[in-house]
Motif scaffolding. Structure first.
Motif, PDB file in Angstrom:
ATOM      1  N   VAL A 123       0.852  -1.191   0.000  1.00 55.62           N
ATOM      2  CA  VAL A 123       0.000   0.000   0.000  1.00 55.62           C
ATOM      3  C   VAL A 123       0.891   1.245   0.000  1.00 55.62           C
ATOM      4  O   VAL A 123       1.939   1.278   0.647  1.00 55.62           O
ATOM      5  CB  VAL A 123      -0.939  -0.003   1.237  1.00 55.62           C
ATOM      6  CG1 VAL A 123      -1.634   1.338   1.423  1.00 55.62           C
ATOM      7  CG2 VAL A 123      -1.950  -1.128   1.114  1.00 55.62           C
TER       8      VAL A 123
ATOM      9  N   THR B  93      -3.265  -0.730  -2.651  1.00 51.68           N
ATOM     10  CA  THR B  93      -4.104   0.470  -2.643  1.00 51.68           C
ATOM     11  C   THR B  93      -3.203   1.701  -2.593  1.00 51.68           C
ATOM     12  O   THR B  93      -2.139   1.678  -1.981  1.00 51.68           O
ATOM     13  CB  THR B  93      -5.061   0.439  -1.433  1.00 51.68           C
ATOM     14  OG1 THR B  93      -6.001  -0.608  -1.647  1.00 51.68           O
ATOM     15  CG2 THR B  93      -5.790   1.747  -1.233  1.00 51.68           C
TER      16      THR B  93
ATOM     17  N   ALA C  51      -7.371  -0.263  -5.070  1.00 55.47           N
ATOM     18  CA  ALA C  51      -8.185   0.949  -5.120  1.00 55.47           C
ATOM     19  C   ALA C  51      -7.250   2.159  -5.103  1.00 55.47           C
ATOM     20  O   ALA C  51      -6.128   2.090  -4.594  1.00 55.47           O
ATOM     21  CB  ALA C  51      -9.143   1.007  -3.936  1.00 55.47           C
TER      22      ALA C  51
END
Length: 158
Positions: free
Chosen positions: A55, A77, A113
């Motif tokens: 991340v 993400t 995302a």
């Protein structure tokens, strides 16, 4: 013997401690998987939150990233707080702009995302994998797609 000396989640908590030493405000009990990168010291992660592998949390010194309690953030993400104004044609990436990001308690962010600067995600919201979040997300909903759209409402009771 190795399982006794090095429980499966111990390194995730050690990583959280290392980020704390770097200035991030990470509550005890939070877990951070390998490959995660955080820039800046204006990151706040609440108790019981889980940050998946690889991340990126980019926290500009003029903006902050606030992750509530019991949040799950999937692998790969990206959370951004920096952007640019549109400049003149000779240099379109104009003046830098910083905007804070907030993720409410209990939210779940799927893998891959991207959360853009200035976004607020409500408590109990679910962001589907691969979604680019370019507008605020209310609490207790499922959103996904590109562009991001409401998929369904969720119950607020457990």
């Amino acid at each position: 013997m190795a399982a006794f000396l090095l429980p499966p989640y111990s390194m995730r908590r050690v990583r959280a401690m290392c980020f704390r030493l770097g200035g991030a405000k990470i509550a005890l009990g939070s877990e951070i998987c390998g490959g995660t990168r955080m820039t800046g010291s204006t990151v706040h992660i609440g108790k019981g939150s889980f940050i998946g592998a690889d991340v990126l949390i980019e926290a500009n010194t003029s903006a902050e990233v606030r992750v509530g309690e019991n949040v799950a953030i999937g692998p790969r993400t990206t959370i951004l707080t920096s952007t640019h104004e549109i400049g003149e044609h000779k240099k379109r990436a104009g003046n830098a702009v910083a905007r804070s990001v907030s993720i409410g308690d209990g939210a779940w962010i799927g893998a891959n995302a991207t959360i853009l600067p200035g976004i607020s995600i409500g408590s109990g919201a679910v962001v589907a994998a691969g979604t680019v979040v370019h507008k605020d997300v209310p609490g207790s909903v499922v959103v996904g797609g590109q562009p991001v759209r409401l998929i369904r409402n969720l119950s607020v009771t457990s």
